[in-house]
Design a protein around this motif. Structure first.
Motif, short mmCIF file in Angstrom:
data_model
loop_
_atom_site.label_atom_id
_atom_site.label_comp_id
_atom_site.label_asym_id
_atom_site.label_seq_id
_atom_site.Cartn_x
_atom_site.Cartn_y
_atom_site.Cartn_z
N TYR A 1 1.28 -1.17 0.27
CA TYR A 1 0.47 0.01 0.05
C TYR A 1 0.95 1.15 0.02
CZ TYR A 1 -3.37 3.28 2.39
OH TYR A 1 -3.95 4.72 2.36
N GLN A 2 1.00 2.17 -1.10
CA GLN A 2 1.37 3.11 -0.91
C GLN A 2 0.30 4.72 -1.43
OE1 GLN A 2 3.30 1.02 -4.18
NE2 GLN A 2 5.02 1.78 -3.05
N LYS A 3 0.45 5.63 -0.58
CA LYS A 3 0.01 6.64 -0.53
C LYS A 3 0.77 8.22 -0.92
CE LYS A 3 -4.12 8.45 2.47
NZ LYS A 3 -3.85 8.78 3.92
N PRO A 4 1.21 8.61 -2.44
CA PRO A 4 1.74 9.05 -2.25
C PRO A 4 1.48 10.61 -2.54
CG PRO A 4 0.71 8.31 -4.51
CD PRO A 4 0.43 7.17 -3.58
N ALA A 5 2.00 11.63 -2.16
CA ALA A 5 1.39 13.09 -1.85
C ALA A 5 1.48 13.61 -3.61
CB ALA A 5 2.62 13.73 -1.40
N SER A 6 1.42 13.04 -4.50
CA SER A 6 1.16 14.13 -5.57
C SER A 6 1.14 12.71 -6.75
CB SER A 6 2.99 14.84 -5.96
OG SER A 6 3.55 13.69 -6.65
#
Ligand SMILES: Cc1cc2nc3c(=O)[nH]c(=O)nc-3n(C[C@H](O)[C@H](O)[C@H](O)COP(=O)(O)OP(=O)(O)OC[C@H]3O[C@@H](n4cnc5c(N)ncnc54)[C@H](O)[C@@H]3O)c2cc1C
Lengths: 793, 264
Positions: free
Chosen positions: B6-11
Motif C-alpha cells: 500500500y502506498q499513498k503518494p503526495a502528488s
C-alpha cells in the motif's frame, strides 16, 4: 418506577448492548490457539467428483489440515439427519437420501461443501483452498421445481426415483369429490410461492473447541436451538454423548428459521477441533450465506374451491409441488405438510378439504422453514383464491370473507385438516382492520389517485397460523423425531433476585425483556432483579429452542410452571415462619400472607429463609429455592387477524408503492405490546419483500442468479409505508398465559394483502392473478397491453 | 483479499511514477468498487496506490465551466453550493448515487475510470459534453466511454479532473435497479453550448450511449411532446431478471420525458 409487568411496553434491555456494539456474537469469540476453516464449495450445480487432489493445498504456508468427504466418512462421521419422517400416501416412508457433511461422490448444488482447509490464519486457509485441484464430470441438473418431475429428468440422488421425496396427502378425498360434483361452481387458481433467501443480518459462524483434559467438546454456533444441535450432532453425526458436548449459541443476529437447522459447518469444526486438539473457527461470508443457508417457500400449486350459488365454500382441493432442494434440511419435510396443508381451512368453515403434496429434489440449496414456514404458503393460497372467487363470481371480497368465516361462537372449532382451533374472533379483527383502514372511504382515495395519474388498489387478507409448536405426542404421531416441549429453570437467589434459565433462544425477539417482565410480574419482584439466561447447554436444563412463534406460548408456560413450584414451596416456608397452615397462605404482589390476617412475609424474606434455614421445616423441606419445569403444550396456538394494504401504481413505469398498511392481529394476551408491534413490523417488511421484491432465482444451467444483494432485492425502509397496527384479544384457552405468539404473522398475513391490492389497482385491466414478486416489469407489461375488452363487446 | 503493498503518494506525479513502474499496481480512490472486488479475490494487484493525498479533490467554477477534481466524493458534489447553482442536475445525480456511506467514499474519478455500465456519472459526462482530464491529456466525453467497463484511459493513466460546461438547462432521471439501486435506466438530458444531448446509462449493452433521435427532436422543440413517439431500439439493450430489453426501452422514453419536464 413505572409499571414493568405484563402489559407494559418496557424498552428492550438487550438493545443497550446490541445497539452499542457490545453484543457477543459467535464471530466475536476467539479461543486461544484458534485455527480457521475455509470451506471449498461446489461451483457446479451437479457433478461427479472424479478426484480431489489436496496435496498442493496441504503444502501451502500455515495449513494444518485439509479434509474431504472421504476423510470424514473414514472416521465414521455420519450424515446430517432429517428430523421429520413423512409417509407416502401408501404408508411407505419418504425417500431419505444421505446428506453427507462434505460431499462424497457427487455435488448436488452450487454451494455444496466438498472440502475444508484449516490453517493458522483465515487468509492462509483461503489461499490454500484455491489450490485444491478438483476433477469434475458435469451432470445435467434440475433447477426448477417443475423440472424435477418431468419425464426423463436427471436424478439428483441416483436412487431416488423421479426425484420424489414423498407423495403425501391429507384430508377426505371422497368428501371433497362429492362436494365438487354437486357444486354450483368451481374456481381454480394456479400459483407459485416464490423461493426466498432469509438473509439474517449476522452470517452463520461456528467454533469448535476440544479440551483434551476433560474430553469435552464445545461448539459455539449461530443457532436458534443449541440443545437440538447438541442432540442431532452428538447422536447422529459425531457420536459424542451429551455429557461431553456443550453447545453455546450466544448473541445471534437474526435467524428467521435459517438458524434452526444442523448445518455441516457445525459438525466440521467440532470434529476437526477434536482431531487437531485446537479450536477451529468458521465464519460465513455473505456470498456463502446465499448458497448455504437454507432457503424458504418454493411451492407450485393448483387450488380449486367448490362453491354453492351464493358463494359458500363447499370444498377445497389443493395440489402442491414443494421443492426440498438438493438434500433434506433438518425440518424441511414437515413444512409443506404439517405446517401447510393443516392450515388450509384458514379462517373459513370450508367443510371438506383434500391436499396432495409432492416434495421433490432439485439441484438447488436445501429449502426449510423460513419465518412463517408453510403457513404463509397456505394463507397466500387461500387469500388469493378468495379474491379470485370474488373476481370470477362478481361477489364482494369482504362479503365473501364475512360469509365464510368461522363464527365467533364455534370454538373450539375442528377443521377438516386435523387442527382444532381453541379460540378466536375473526369477525372482530376483520371489522377492526376495515375500520382502521377506512375501507369504505377507498373510492375517494382511488379517485384522488386517478387524478394524479396513478392506479390505486386496496387489498385484504384474513389469515390464521398455528404456533406454539407443538404437543409432543401429536407431533410424534405425525412423524416428528423429537418432542416439542420447552424447559425452564427458575433459580431464586438468597436475596430474592432471580435467574431464569430458558430453553427458548433469543436472536432478536427481545426475550430478555419479555420473559423478565413475565417473571417479575408473577413473582412480584422488580423487573431489574430478573436475569434471563439462554443459549448454553451447560447452563440450561434442556430446550427445544425458538421457532414457530413458540417461545412465549411454550417457553413462557414452562416458566410459569416452574414459578408455580417456587410459589408452592415459598408458601410452605411462609406457613412455617408465620405458624399458619399452608392452605391459608396467599401469594400476591410479591408477598406471602396469612389469609384474613395482616401477617405477611416478602418474597425476599422467604428466599433468604430458604438459603439460611435456621428457622425452617428442615425435616419436610429441602433448603434452597430453585425449580425446573418442562411444559408440553396441549395444542397449537392460533394467532389470526386481518391485514389491509393500499398501493399506488405508476402507470408509466409499473412501479407499485405501498401507501398504507393496517394489521389487526389477535395474539392472545400481550406481555409487551411494543415488542409485539415490532415483531409485526419486521414480519410485514419481510412479507412485503416477498410480495413485491424478493425471489431467489436459478438459471437453467443451475447457477444462482440472485447470489448477492446486487440482484437479490431485500426490502428497505423506503419500500415500506408507516404501519398501523392494532390488536383484538381472545385468550388461548390451553396455556397458562393465554398467549398465542406473534413472531411470524407479519410474513403470513401480508403477502396476500399486498398482492390483492395490486391486482385491485389493475382492475380495469381485468387481471386475475400475478405470481410474486410483483415487479414493476410484470405490472407494466399488463398496463402496456391495455384494458381488456369485455367478451360481450 | 490477496496480499498487496500500500502506498499513498503526495502528488499525481509520484502516483503516476509508482503505477508506471509496476504494471500490476492499481490506483485506489474511494475503494467502493475496488475493495469489494479485492475481497472477492477477483483481482490481484501487487500494490494499491492511494490517491487520497495526491491533491485531486476540489471543485471550482470559472468561465462557464465546473471543474471537479477526480478525488472529489459524491457527497461533496451533491452538497456543493457551486455545483447546485451552476448545474443542479449534477448535484442531484451525485446525491442519488448509492447510500450515504458510499457517497462519502466514492469519487467521480473512480466512477468514471471504472465505467460501470449502470453507473450514474457517465450519463452526466456524456450529456453535458464534459472533458475528462488526465495526467497526460484531455479526453472528450464522446471519446472516453468505449463500452462496458472500458474507457480511453491507458494503463497507468490517471484521471485528474472532469470539466463540465455549464448548460442552459439539464436534468437527470434515474430508474433504480430495485436490488442494487444502480441505474436500471438513467437518462441525462442537457441543453447547452453544444446543443441538446441525451445520454442513457444502465440500459445499453455497451454502456452509456447517446439517444440521437431524441437529441434531434429536442433540438427542434425542447418538450416532452417532441419525444413522445421516439422509441429506443431494444435490440442493443440489456435484459436481466429485473428488466427485459423491451421494458428498458420503454423506461428510456419515460425517464427522458421526465428529465425534459424537470429541466423545464
Ligand atoms: C453499495 C454501493 C452502491 C453503489 N451505488 C451506486 C449507484 O447508485 N450509482 C453509481 O454510479 N455508483 C454506485 N456505486 C459505485 C460508487 O459510485 C463508486 O464510488 C464508484 O464506482 C467507484 O469510485 P471509487 O472512488 O470508490 O473508486 P475505487 O473503487 O477506488 O476505484 C475504482 C476503479 O477506478 C480506478 N481509479 C480510481 N480512481 C482513478 C483515477 N483518478 N484515475 C484512474 N483510475 C482510477 C481504480 O484503480 C479502480 O480500478 C455504488 C457502490 C456501492 C459499494
Amino acid at each position: 418506577m413505572a409499571f414493568e409487568g405484563i402489559g407494559a411496553s418496557v424498552r428492550r434491555t438487550e438493545d443497550q448492548r446490541f445497539l452499542s456494539g457490545r453484543g457477543n456474537y459467535t464471530d466475536d469469540i476467539n479461543r486461544p490457539g484458534q485455527l480457521y476453516a475455509i470451506i471449498r464449495r461446489s461451483d457446479r450445480p451437479h457433478a461427479r467428483i472424479v478426484s480431489i487432489d489436496t496435496k498442493a493445498a496441504a503444502e501451502m504456508p500455515g495449513v494444518v489440515a485439509v479434509y474431504t468427504g472421504t476423510d470424514l466418512q473414514a472416521d465414521n462421521v455420519g450424515g446430517l439427519p432429517c428430523g421429520w419422517l413423512i409417509k407416502n400416501k401408501d404408508g411407505t416412508p419418504m425417500a431419505e437420501p444421505p446428506h453427507p457433511v462434505l460431499a462424497v461422490g457427487k455435488v448436488r448444488h452450487v454451494g455444496d461443501p466438498l472440502a475444508v482447509v484449516i490453517a493458522e490464519t483465515r487468509q492462509q486457509a483461503k489461499d490454500a483452498a484455491e489450490k485444491l485441484a478438483i476433477e469434475w464430470q458435469d451432470l445435467p441438473s434440475i433447477s426448477s421445481t417443475q423440472d424435477a418431475i418431468a419425464p426423463g429428468a436427471a436424478l439428483v440422488h441416483d436412487d431416488v426415483e423421479g426425484n420424489v421425496c414423498y407423495d403425501w396427502h391429507l384430508g377426505d378425498k371422497e368428501a371433497v369429490d362429492a362436494a365438487f360434483a354437486k357444486a354450483a361452481r368451481v374456481v381454480r387458481l394456479d400459483l407459485t410461492n416464490s423461493r426466498l433467501i432469509p438473509n439474517a443480518m449476522e452470517p452463520r459462524a461456528a467454533i469448535g473447541d476440544f479440551d483434551r483434559a476433560t474430553g469435552e467438546h464445545t461448539l459455539f454456533t449461530t443457532s436458534q436451538n443449541p440443545h437440538v444441535i447438541r442432540l442431532l450432532m452428538g447422536a447422529f453425526v459425531l457420536h459424542i454423548p451429551e455429557s461431553h458436548l456443550r453447545v453455546v449459541a450466544p448473541d445471534v443476529g437474526g435467524g428467521f428459521g435459517s438458524k434452526i437447522y444442523h448445518y455441516a459447518e457445525e459438525a466440521i469444526v467440532t470434529w476437526a477441533a477434536g482431531k487437531l486438539g485446537r479450536p477451529v473457527k468458521w465464519t460465513a461470508e455473505r456470498t456463502e450465506s446465499f448458497i448455504s443457508d437454507a432457503h424458504g417457500r418454493d411451492h407450485v400449486t393448483t387450488a380449486e374451491m367448490a362453491i354453492d350459488k351464493d358463494g359458500n365454500y363447499l370444498a377445497l382441493r389443493v395440489k402442491t409441488l414443494a421443492n426440498m432442494g438438493a438434500y433434506l434440511s433438518t425440518f424441511a419435510t414437515s413444512i409443506p405438510t404439517y405446517l401447510y396443508a393443516t392450515l388450509l381451512a384458514g379462517v373459513y368453515k370450508t367443510p371438506a378439504i383434500y391436499a396432495e403434496v409432492k416434495a421433490v429434489f432439485t439441484n438447488t440449496v436445501p429449502v426449510d422453514a423460513y419465518r412463517g414456514a408453510g403457513r404463509p404458503e397456505a394463507a397466500y393460497l387461500l387469500e388469493r383464491l378468495t379474491d379470485v372467487i370474488a373476481h370470477d363470481t362478481g361477489l364482494d371480497r369482504v362479503a365473501l370473507r364475512r360469509q365464510n368465516l368461522i363464527p365467533a361462537n364455534a370454538f373450539p372449532y375442528q377443521t377438516p385438516v386435523a387442527l382444532q382451533y381453541d379460540s378466536g374472533n375473526y369477525q372482530a379483527t376483520l371489522e377492526s382492520a376495515l375500520k382502521a383502514a377506512d375501507w369504505n372511504g377507498f373510492p375517494a382515495r382511488r379517485a384522488a389517485a386517478a387524478a394524479k395519474g396513478k392506479l390505486r388498489g386496496i387489498g385484504i387478507s384474513t389469515y390464521i397460523e398455528a404456533c406454539g409448536i407443538a404437543p409432543s405426542a401429536v407431533a410424534g404421531a405425525l412423524g416428528a423425531r423429537a418432542g416439542l416441549y420447552e424447559a425452564a429453570n427458575i433459580r431464586v437467589h438468597p436475596t430474592g433476585s432471580v435467574s431464569v434459565f430458558t430453553g427458548s433462544h433469543s436472536h432478536g425477539q427481545g426475550h430478555e425483556t419479555t420473559f423478565a417482565q413475565l417473571v417479575a410480574d408473577q413473582l412480584g419482584i422488580p423487573f431489574n432483579q430478573v436475569e434471563i439466561v439462554h443459549g448454553d447447554t451447560e447452563k440450561i436444563p434442556f430446550g427445544m429452542g425458538t421457532y414457530g412463534s413458540r417461545s412465549l406460548a411454550v417457553g413462557g408456560s414452562a416458566m410459569v410452571k416452574a414459578m408455580d413450584k417456587i410459589i408452592a414451596k415459598g408458601k410452605r416456608i411462609a406457613a412455617h415462619l408465620m405458624e399458619a397452615s399452608v392452605a391459608d397462605i396467599e401469594f400476591k404482589n410479591g408477598s406471602f400472607s396469612v389469609a384474613g390476617t395482616d401477617k405477611s412475609k416478602s418474597f425476599g424474606e422467604i428466599a433468604l429463609t430458604a438459603y439460611v434455614p435456621h428457622n425452617y421445616p428442615i425435616d419436610e423441606l429441602e433448603p434452597g429455592l430453585e425449580e425446573n419445569a418442562f411444559y408440553d403444550p396441549k395444542n397449537f396456538t392460533f394467532p389470526a387477524g386481518c391485514m389491509v394494504a393500499e398501493v399506488e401504481i405508476d402507470r408509466d413505469t409499473g412501479v407499485p408503492s405501498v401507501v398504507s398498511f393496517v394489521a389487526v392481529d389477535d395474539v392472545g394476551r400481550l406481555i409487551n405490546p411494543m415488542i409485539v408491534e415490532g415483531q409485526v413490523h419486521g414480519g410485514v417488511a419481510q412479507g412485503i419483500g416477498q410480495a413485491l421484491l424478493e425471489s431467489a432465482t436459478y438459471d437453467v444451467s443451475g447457477q444462482i442468479v440472485t447470489g448477492s444483494f446486487m440482484d437479490y432485492t431485500m426490502p428497505r425502509s423506503d419500500n415500506l409505508p408507516s404501519f398501523k397496527t392494532g390488536n383484538e384479544v381472545t385468550l388461548c384457552t390451553h396455556n397458562p398465559l393465554g398467549v398465542k405468539g406473534c413472531g411470524e404473522l407479519g410474513t403470513i398475513g401480508s403477502p396476500p394483502a399486498i398482492v390483492n391490492a395490486v391486482i385491485d389497482a389493475l382492475s380495469e385491466y381485468d387481471v386475475r392473478h400475478i405470481d410474486m414478486p410483483l415487479s414493476p416489469q410484470k405490472i407494466w407489461s399488463i398496463v402496456a397491453a391495455g384494458p381488456k375488452r369485455k367478451a360481450a363487446e | 483479499m490477496y496480499d498487496f503493498t500500500y502506498q499513498k503518494p503526495a502528488s499525481v506525479a509520484d502516483a503516476v511514477k509508482l503505477l508506471g513502474a509496476d504494471p500490476e499496481a492499481k490506483a485506489l480512490a474511494g475503494g467502493m468498487t475496488l475493495i469489494p472486488v479485492l475481497k472477492q479475490r477477483l483481482n490481484k494487484p501487487s500494490a494499491l496506490v492511494d490517491l487520497a493525498d495526491a491533491g485531486l479533490a476540489g471543485i471550482s467554477v470559472a468561465g462557464g465551466t465546473v471543474r471537479i477534481g477526480a478525488m472529489t466524493t459524491h457527497a461533496t458534489v451533491a452538497n456543493s453550493a457551486d455545483v447546485k447553482k451552476a448545474i443542479p442536475a449534477l448535484a442531484k445525480l451525485a446525491g442519488g448515487i448509492g447510500d450515504k456511506e458510499v457517497r462519502h467514499r466514492g469519487t467521480i474519478g473512480g466512477s468514471l475510470a471504472n465505467d460501470d455500465p449502470t453507473a450514474d456519472y457517465p450519463a452526466a459526462v456524456l450529456a453535458l459534453g464534459a472533458t475528462v482530464e488526465t495526467n497526460k491529456r484531455s479526453i472528450k466525453a464522446d471519446d472516453f466511454f468505449q463500452g462496458m467497463f472500458m474507457t480511453a484511459l491507458e494503463p497507468g493513466e490517471l484521471i485528474t479532473a472532469v470539466s463540465f460546461p455549464v448548460p442552459e438547462k439539464a436534468a437527470y432521471m434515474k430508474f433504480p435497479n430495485p436490488a442494487s439501486r444502480y441505474a436500471l435506466v438513467g437518462v441525462f438530458v442537457a441543453k447547452g453550448p453544444a446543443g441538446v444531448r441525451v445520454a442513457v446509462t444502465g440500459a445499453g449493452q455497451n454502456g452509456v450511449f447517446r439517444q440521437k433521435a431524441m437529441e434531434a427532436a429536442l433540438g427542434k422543440s425542447f418538450s416532452q411532446a417532441a419525444i413522445a413517439d421516439i422509441a429506443t431500439p431494444a435490440d442493443e439493450l440489456n435484459s436481466d431478471i429485473h428488466a427485459g430489453a423491451e421494458y428498458r426501452a420503454h423506461l428510456v422514453g419515460v425517464m427522458a420525458r421526465r428529465a425534459v419536464a424537470a429541466a423545464g
